[in-house]
Write a protein that holds these residues in place. Structure first.
Motif, PDB file in Angstrom:
ATOM      1  N   TYR A  77       0.833  -1.211   0.000  1.00  0.00           N
ATOM      2  CA  TYR A  77       0.000   0.000   0.000  1.00  0.00           C
ATOM      3  C   TYR A  77       0.861   1.252   0.000  1.00  0.00           C
ATOM      4  CZ  TYR A  77      -2.523   3.970   1.717  1.00  0.00           C
ATOM      5  OH  TYR A  77      -3.004   5.246   1.839  1.00  0.00           O
ATOM      6  N   GLU A  78       1.912   1.293   0.800  1.00  0.00           N
ATOM      7  CA  GLU A  78       2.768   2.478   0.864  1.00  0.00           C
ATOM      8  C   GLU A  78       3.381   2.785  -0.499  1.00  0.00           C
ATOM      9  OE1 GLU A  78       3.072   4.567   3.247  1.00  0.00           O
ATOM     10  OE2 GLU A  78       1.984   3.466   4.792  1.00  0.00           O
ATOM     11  N   VAL A  79       3.773   1.750  -1.219  1.00  0.00           N
ATOM     12  CA  VAL A  79       4.353   1.955  -2.549  1.00  0.00           C
ATOM     13  C   VAL A  79       3.282   2.455  -3.522  1.00  0.00           C
ATOM     14  CG1 VAL A  79       5.449   0.817  -4.516  1.00  0.00           C
ATOM     15  CG2 VAL A  79       6.190   0.271  -2.195  1.00  0.00           C
ATOM     16  N   ALA A  80       2.086   1.872  -3.460  1.00  0.00           N
ATOM     17  CA  ALA A  80       1.010   2.298  -4.351  1.00  0.00           C
ATOM     18  C   ALA A  80       0.598   3.740  -4.080  1.00  0.00           C
ATOM     19  CB  ALA A  80      -0.200   1.364  -4.197  1.00  0.00           C
ATOM     20  N   ALA A  81       0.525   4.121  -2.818  1.00  0.00           N
ATOM     21  CA  ALA A  81       0.087   5.467  -2.439  1.00  0.00           C
ATOM     22  C   ALA A  81       1.165   6.520  -2.663  1.00  0.00           C
ATOM     23  CB  ALA A  81      -0.350   5.482  -0.971  1.00  0.00           C
ATOM     24  N   ALA A  82       2.405   6.099  -2.832  1.00  0.00           N
ATOM     25  CA  ALA A  82       3.488   7.060  -3.002  1.00  0.00           C
ATOM     26  C   ALA A  82       3.352   7.847  -4.303  1.00  0.00           C
ATOM     27  CB  ALA A  82       4.842   6.348  -2.965  1.00  0.00           C
ATOM     28  N   THR A  83       2.775   7.246  -5.313  1.00  0.00           N
ATOM     29  CA  THR A  83       2.654   7.907  -6.619  1.00  0.00           C
ATOM     30  C   THR A  83       1.218   8.196  -7.015  1.00  0.00           C
ATOM     31  OG1 THR A  83       2.701   5.733  -7.694  1.00  0.00           O
ATOM     32  CG2 THR A  83       4.797   6.919  -7.511  1.00  0.00           C
ATOM     33  N   ASN A  84       0.259   7.671  -6.280  1.00  0.00           N
ATOM     34  CA  ASN A  84      -1.147   7.775  -6.674  1.00  0.00           C
ATOM     35  C   ASN A  84      -1.980   8.240  -5.486  1.00  0.00           C
ATOM     36  OD1 ASN A  84      -3.697   7.516  -7.780  1.00  0.00           O
ATOM     37  ND2 ASN A  84      -3.403   5.417  -8.492  1.00  0.00           N
ATOM     38  N   THR A  85      -2.712   9.334  -5.682  1.00  0.00           N
ATOM     39  CA  THR A  85      -3.543   9.872  -4.602  1.00  0.00           C
ATOM     40  C   THR A  85      -4.758   8.991  -4.345  1.00  0.00           C
ATOM     41  OG1 THR A  85      -2.873  12.053  -5.392  1.00  0.00           O
ATOM     42  CG2 THR A  85      -4.639  11.983  -3.768  1.00  0.00           C
ATOM     43  N   PHE A  86      -5.296   8.363  -5.391  1.00  0.00           N
ATOM     44  CA  PHE A  86      -6.508   7.540  -5.264  1.00  0.00           C
ATOM     45  C   PHE A  86      -6.325   6.179  -5.932  1.00  0.00           C
ATOM     46  CE2 PHE A  86      -8.016  12.023  -5.836  1.00  0.00           C
ATOM     47  CZ  PHE A  86      -8.336  12.260  -4.519  1.00  0.00           C
ATOM     48  N   PRO A  87      -5.416   5.339  -5.423  1.00  0.00           N
ATOM     49  CA  PRO A  87      -5.216   4.041  -6.079  1.00  0.00           C
ATOM     50  C   PRO A  87      -6.449   3.146  -6.049  1.00  0.00           C
ATOM     51  CG  PRO A  87      -3.996   4.181  -4.006  1.00  0.00           C
ATOM     52  CD  PRO A  87      -4.498   5.548  -4.295  1.00  0.00           C
ATOM     53  N   GLU A  88      -7.278   3.276  -5.000  1.00  0.00           N
ATOM     54  CA  GLU A  88      -8.487   2.444  -4.942  1.00  0.00           C
ATOM     55  C   GLU A  88      -9.487   2.836  -6.022  1.00  0.00           C
ATOM     56  OE1 GLU A  88      -9.400   5.795  -1.966  1.00  0.00           O
ATOM     57  OE2 GLU A  88      -7.722   4.932  -3.057  1.00  0.00           O
ATOM     58  N   ILE A  89      -9.467   4.107  -6.457  1.00  0.00           N
ATOM     59  CA  ILE A  89     -10.371   4.555  -7.520  1.00  0.00           C
ATOM     60  C   ILE A  89      -9.806   4.164  -8.878  1.00  0.00           C
ATOM     61  CG2 ILE A  89     -11.326   6.613  -8.641  1.00  0.00           C
ATOM     62  CD1 ILE A  89     -11.561   7.857  -5.827  1.00  0.00           C
ATOM     63  N   CYS A  90      -8.507   4.340  -9.070  1.00  0.00           N
ATOM     64  CA  CYS A  90      -7.897   3.931 -10.337  1.00  0.00           C
ATOM     65  C   CYS A  90      -8.026   2.429 -10.555  1.00  0.00           C
ATOM     66  CB  CYS A  90      -6.427   4.344 -10.370  1.00  0.00           C
ATOM     67  SG  CYS A  90      -6.190   6.126 -10.535  1.00  0.00           S
ATOM     68  N   GLY A  91      -7.916   1.652  -9.480  1.00  0.00           N
ATOM     69  CA  GLY A  91      -8.079   0.214  -9.615  1.00  0.00           C
ATOM     70  C   GLY A  91      -9.462  -0.180 -10.095  1.00  0.00           C
ATOM     71  N   ARG A  92     -10.441   0.707  -9.888  1.00  0.00           N
ATOM     72  CA  ARG A  92     -11.817   0.424 -10.290  1.00  0.00           C
ATOM     73  C   ARG A  92     -12.162   0.994 -11.668  1.00  0.00           C
ATOM     74  NH1 ARG A  92     -12.025   0.386  -4.636  1.00  0.00           N
ATOM     75  NH2 ARG A  92     -13.697  -0.884  -3.730  1.00  0.00           N
ATOM     76  N   VAL A  93     -11.726   2.220 -11.961  1.00  0.00           N
ATOM     77  CA  VAL A  93     -12.247   2.894 -13.152  1.00  0.00           C
ATOM     78  C   VAL A  93     -11.228   3.116 -14.259  1.00  0.00           C
ATOM     79  CG1 VAL A  93     -13.962   4.075 -11.723  1.00  0.00           C
ATOM     80  CG2 VAL A  93     -11.841   5.272 -12.319  1.00  0.00           C
ATOM     81  N   CYS A  94      -9.940   2.918 -14.021  1.00  0.00           N
ATOM     82  CA  CYS A  94      -8.969   3.100 -15.098  1.00  0.00           C
ATOM     83  C   CYS A  94      -9.212   2.065 -16.201  1.00  0.00           C
ATOM     84  CB  CYS A  94      -7.542   2.932 -14.566  1.00  0.00           C
ATOM     85  SG  CYS A  94      -6.730   4.474 -14.133  1.00  0.00           S
ATOM     86  N   PRO A  95      -9.043   2.465 -17.458  1.00  0.00           N
ATOM     87  CA  PRO A  95      -9.129   1.476 -18.549  1.00  0.00           C
ATOM     88  C   PRO A  95      -7.816   0.707 -18.647  1.00  0.00           C
ATOM     89  CG  PRO A  95      -8.716   3.652 -19.455  1.00  0.00           C
ATOM     90  CD  PRO A  95      -8.843   3.830 -17.954  1.00  0.00           C
ATOM     91  N   GLN A  96      -7.609  -0.221 -17.726  1.00  0.00           N
ATOM     92  CA  GLN A  96      -6.334  -0.945 -17.685  1.00  0.00           C
ATOM     93  C   GLN A  96      -6.041  -1.660 -18.997  1.00  0.00           C
ATOM     94  OE1 GLN A  96      -8.624  -1.646 -15.061  1.00  0.00           O
ATOM     95  NE2 GLN A  96      -7.669  -0.590 -13.330  1.00  0.00           N
TER      96      GLN A  96
END
Length: 474
Positions: A77-96
């Motif tokens: 989580y610390e690594v994911a949050a270091a570059t992304n303010t809303f990783p839980e939102i990107c994980g849901r709505v980004c067009p991966q």
């Protein structure tokens, strides 16, 4: 790691289409811990991580995949949050499928790592365990920054500035924080609690929110400039693109955002007269959606859940040329949406209220200057699609901010977006910065986050340098 040679790609369990049609809940179940570890272990840990290169935030994806595979979730989580303010939102709505996963090096032959689902699992785990903390600065600064717009760009900038100790005030004309994340994106893609808990957290961290505050009406831009050391404009783009066709003024022909906002407000428990009286409610109706982007997919899937008799999507190009996520198109097809490819509207039919759309079949020609194939109608190919609710999902343009803000000196481009120095992100007005969709045009949540974080860095440098010069002069 490198388990892609042994383990197949597995996404979290997806609810059956028959069940999804009945509610607005998210369609994917959560990864169980063991499967999340297994799927994360499929990462090849390649020397040049194309997933990271093609992420607008340059997220350290291989690192947090490795940590997840090893069960080191708090570090992940610390690594994911270091570059992304809303990783839980990107994980849901980004067009991966178009970004990180679509560029995974094992995609050819082994199918990509399920990056988005693992990202969502990491941060949902962090919330459950209390690892996500309010933005708390180590020291308070006397300088204040005003942010206009509480969407992804504005919130990302607010969080970064608050962590550095700035006094941050966010102004938004709506009653809830989130922008299109709260009123544009349906619950089945992004449950609203995911956004609202960030609002609570940021308020707890000392960010001041001024809701129901329209700049240009309740407060002027000039007043905000006097009040704050710098301003960041992140209003997004809300002006619906229109199509000038006969019958466009018929009742039942509505813009996509009006329709989606009514549905999201109703799901949030608000009283929505236009939903209650049926004007923005698809229940029992034949619905036609015009467009092929992600907003169109949100509309068709919302109409299915509202109980529409039939939902048809008209798109003037073919499936391969759709601008929206192929994953969303596939989900819509599963849920019963009918797609009419290579079909363009010519007129809206009806007397007083719309009863259908007259359309023509199209054929693809040579590529234009953008590289996309041009389209032209096929002579004599007219047909009618019945519909008592027609939703125009043709994209969004900027509102006329110099007029809205009563600030003629706020320069715009020929597209109506705010003109900025792309190195500093400052407009022609000293101390007034801008980013997100109002600068780049309608785009993705992840690009808004990137702009907000970049703008926060530029704003901090500007404000501190200005304060240093003032101190030296005194």
């Amino acid at each position: 790691m490198l388990q892609f040679v042994r383990l197949q790609q597995q996404t979290p369990d997806k609810r059956p289409a028959s069940a999804r049609r009945e509610d607005f809940d998210e369609i994917y179940a959560r990864f169980d811990p063991e499967r999340a570890k297994q799927q994360a272990s499929r990462c090849s840990q390649c020397g040049v991580p194309f997933c990271q290169v093609h992420c607008p935030l340059q997220n350290n994806i291989p690192d947090w995949l490795k940590l997840t595979a090893e069960g080191r979730m708090e570090e992940a989580y610390e690594v994911a949050a270091a570059t992304n303010t809303f990783p839980e939102i990107c994980g849901r709505v980004c067009p991966q499928d178009r970004l990180c996963e679509g560029n995974c090096v094992i995609e050819k032959g082994f199918e990509s790592v399920t990056i988005g689902s693992v990202e969502k699992y990491i941060v949902d785990t962090a919330w459950e365990n209390g690892w996500v903390k309010p933005p708390t600065p180590s020291r308070e600064l006397p300088h204040s920054v005003g942010i206009i717009g509480a969407g992804p760009a504005g919130l990302a900038a607010a969080e970064r500035l608050r962590v550095q100790g700035f006094q941050v005030h966010v102004y938004d004309r709506y009653d809830r924080v989130g922008g299109l994340m709260i009123y544009g994106i349906p619950n089945f893609k992004l449950e609203k609690e995911v956004v609202l808990r960030r609002w609570e957290q940021y308020a707890a961290g000392g960010i001041h929110f001024h809701m129901n505050t329209a700049v240009g009406q309740d407060v002027t831009l000039a007043e905000l400039r006097e009040r704050h050391d710098a301003i960041f404009i992140a209003t997004g783009v809300y002006k619906a693109r229109d199509v000038e066709l006969p019958g466009a003024d018929l009742a039942g022909v509505v813009p996509a955002l009006d329709y989606l906002t009514a549905s999201n407000r109703q799901n949030l428990g608000d009283t929505v007269p236009e939903y209650e009286n049926g004007a923005l409610n698809a229940a029992g109706r034949e619905v036609v959606v015009i467009g092929g982007g992600d907003t169109a997919m949100d509309c068709v899937r919302t109409a299915i859940r509202q109980g529409a008799e039939l939902v048809t999507c008209l798109y003037r190009r073919d499936k391969a040329n759709m601008p929206g996520s192929m994953r969303e198109v596939h989900n819509a097809e599963e849920e019963g949406v009918r797609f009419l490819w290579l079909s363009a509207p010519e007129a809206f039919l009806g007397a007083g209220s719309v009863t259908g759309v007259r359309a023509a079949k199209m054929h693809l020609g040579l590529p234009d200057a953008t590289g996309r194939q041009q389209v032209a109608p096929i002579e004599g190919s007219h047909f009618v699609v019945p519909g008592s609710l027609v939703i125009k999902a043709l994209g969004f343009d900027p509102e006329e901010l110099p007029v809205m803000f009563n600030e003629p000196a706020l320069a715009v481009t020929r597209w109506g977006t705010l003109k900025v120095n792309h190195r500093t992100m400052m407009t022609d007005l000293p101390g007034v910065f801008a980013g997100g969709d109002i600068v780049r045009g309608a785009s993705l949540v992840v690009w808004g986050i990137r702009d907000g974080r970049d703008a926060a860095e530029q704003i901090a440098q500007y404000v501190l340098a200005k304060a240093s010069l003032q101190q030296a002069a005194e």
